[in-house]
Write an enzyme that holds these catalytic residues in place. Sequence first.
Site, PDB file in Angstrom:
ATOM      1  N   ASN A   9      29.956  35.774  40.243  1.00 20.98           N
ATOM      2  CA  ASN A   9      30.545  34.664  39.483  1.00 20.98           C
ATOM      3  C   ASN A   9      31.997  35.016  39.192  1.00 20.98           C
ATOM      4  OD1 ASN A   9      31.265  32.705  37.647  1.00 20.98           O
ATOM      5  ND2 ASN A   9      30.059  33.580  35.949  1.00 20.98           N
ATOM      6  N   TRP A  10      32.894  34.316  39.845  1.00 23.97           N
ATOM      7  CA  TRP A  10      34.313  34.656  39.702  1.00 23.97           C
ATOM      8  C   TRP A  10      34.953  34.028  38.469  1.00 23.97           C
ATOM      9  CZ3 TRP A  10      36.365  33.935  45.438  1.00 23.97           C
ATOM     10  CH2 TRP A  10      35.811  34.941  46.232  1.00 23.97           C
ATOM     11  N   LYS A  11      34.194  33.241  37.735  1.00 24.16           N
ATOM     12  CA  LYS A  11      34.712  32.606  36.510  1.00 24.16           C
ATOM     13  C   LYS A  11      36.060  31.928  36.810  1.00 24.16           C
ATOM     14  CE  LYS A  11      32.299  36.131  33.960  1.00 24.16           C
ATOM     15  NZ  LYS A  11      31.875  36.536  32.655  1.00 24.16           N
ATOM     16  N   HIS A  96      25.449  28.827  32.164  1.00 21.46           N
ATOM     17  CA  HIS A  96      26.039  30.146  31.907  1.00 21.46           C
ATOM     18  C   HIS A  96      26.347  30.257  30.416  1.00 21.46           C
ATOM     19  CE1 HIS A  96      28.865  33.482  31.899  1.00 21.46           C
ATOM     20  NE2 HIS A  96      28.316  33.841  33.056  1.00 21.46           N
ATOM     21  N   GLU A  98      28.788  31.308  28.859  1.00 21.36           N
ATOM     22  CA  GLU A  98      30.136  30.859  28.458  1.00 21.36           C
ATOM     23  C   GLU A  98      30.161  29.341  28.307  1.00 21.36           C
ATOM     24  OE1 GLU A  98      32.257  32.975  31.533  1.00 21.36           O
ATOM     25  OE2 GLU A  98      31.693  34.851  30.552  1.00 21.36           O
ATOM     26  N   GLU A 168      20.610  36.735  31.433  1.00 19.84           N
ATOM     27  CA  GLU A 168      21.890  37.362  31.106  1.00 19.84           C
ATOM     28  C   GLU A 168      21.992  37.513  29.595  1.00 19.84           C
ATOM     29  OE1 GLU A 168      24.934  36.774  34.385  1.00 19.84           O
ATOM     30  OE2 GLU A 168      25.074  34.993  33.154  1.00 19.84           O
ATOM     31  N   GLY A 174      30.288  41.002  30.225  1.00 22.16           N
ATOM     32  CA  GLY A 174      31.700  41.365  30.093  1.00 22.16           C
ATOM     33  C   GLY A 174      31.961  42.422  29.030  1.00 22.16           C
ATOM     34  N   SER A 214      27.255  43.026  32.928  1.00 20.22           N
ATOM     35  CA  SER A 214      27.913  44.295  33.247  1.00 20.22           C
ATOM     36  C   SER A 214      27.215  45.070  34.365  1.00 20.22           C
ATOM     37  CB  SER A 214      28.046  45.154  31.986  1.00 20.22           C
ATOM     38  OG  SER A 214      28.851  44.483  31.028  1.00 20.22           O
ATOM     39  N   GLY A 235      29.600  39.358  37.232  1.00  8.50           N
ATOM     40  CA  GLY A 235      30.878  38.760  36.876  1.00  8.50           C
ATOM     41  C   GLY A 235      32.026  39.656  37.313  1.00  8.50           C
ATOM     42  N   GLY A 236      32.560  40.432  36.379  1.00 12.14           N
ATOM     43  CA  GLY A 236      33.762  41.242  36.612  1.00 12.14           C
ATOM     44  C   GLY A 236      33.740  42.050  37.904  1.00 12.14           C
TER      45      GLY A 236
HETATM   46  C1  PEP Z   1      28.553  36.807  34.321  1.00 15.75           C
HETATM   47  O1  PEP Z   1      29.656  36.280  34.307  1.00 15.75           O
HETATM   48  O2  PEP Z   1      27.557  36.111  34.575  1.00 15.75           O
HETATM   49  C2  PEP Z   1      28.438  38.243  34.028  1.00 15.75           C
HETATM   50  C3  PEP Z   1      27.253  38.776  34.010  1.00 15.75           C
HETATM   51  O3  PEP Z   1      29.612  38.924  33.815  1.00 15.75           O
HETATM   52  P1  PEP Z   1      29.806  40.540  33.826  1.00 15.75           P
HETATM   53  O4  PEP Z   1      29.121  41.063  35.055  1.00 15.75           O
HETATM   54  O5  PEP Z   1      31.291  40.735  33.848  1.00 15.75           O
HETATM   55  O6  PEP Z   1      29.162  41.059  32.567  1.00 15.75           O
END
Ligand code: PEP
Length: 252
Positions: A9-11, A96, A98, A168, A174, A214, A235-236
């Site tokens: 997920n590149w957000k 998600h 967010e 999640e 994050g 993470s 994500g990251g």
């Molecule tokens: C996400 O954006 O769904 C996520 C899990 O981010 P991260 O891996 O950065 O915690």
Amino acid sequence: MRKPVIAGNWKMYKLIADSVATVLALKPLVANANHCEVVVAPVFTAIKTVTDRLEGSNIHVAGQDCSTESKHGAHTGEVAADMLRDAGASHVIVGHSERRHLYHESDSFVNRKAQAGLAAGLTVIMCVGETLEQREGGMAERVVRGQLEGGLRDLTASDLDRIIIAYEPVWAIGTGRTATPEQAQEMHAFVRRVFAGRFSQEAASRLRILYGGSVKPDNIAGLMKQADVDGALVGGASLDAETFARIVHYDR
Ligand code: PEP
């Protein structure tokens, strides 16, 4: 046998040129990844260019969200699920954390998005997960059950092969703080039980449940060893092609 899914997920990161550079770097690194499905979710504006550049590759493209509305009309700023499909996406992420927390999306809103995604022929990755406060208050299972029951409302047996759940925990997204493999397994087994109760044991045994929060190259293998962890939503660590490819190749 459930085929694992590793999704990035590149957000709200990467302009079109960077999105293309990332997938072109990723393509050869995951070309032989037959053990899992690889998905990337760029911003809306990059989807068409990215899918064009990925033609013939084993990397699938997801939208990060879609409209609740399937019928085209006066919904300024929205993107309908069939528009994602039209741009080349095969998957869409809904719910998600967010979106739930920053934009106050409710379970019924997430449900409408899931229905719109399914109606457009997309595979829906529906995110659920509790906050730290909810976990510490002993509410994690109740929260996740509510999100699943609300999010999956009115879905039918024929939809289920195109539903993927991403667990999640909000406190792990994050933050660099990952759920332990045991914590992830415990909640994934719970998600599968809720799904079995809502649909059937058979459908639940086919459901793919991804862990997100993470995920990095050094913790993916431990997570993937768990019986009910069928992949990851990253994500990251998905922003860099080489790092994401190391996660895809968790089996090496
Ligand atoms: C996400 O954006 O769904 C996520 C899990 O981010 P991260 O891996 O950065 O915690």
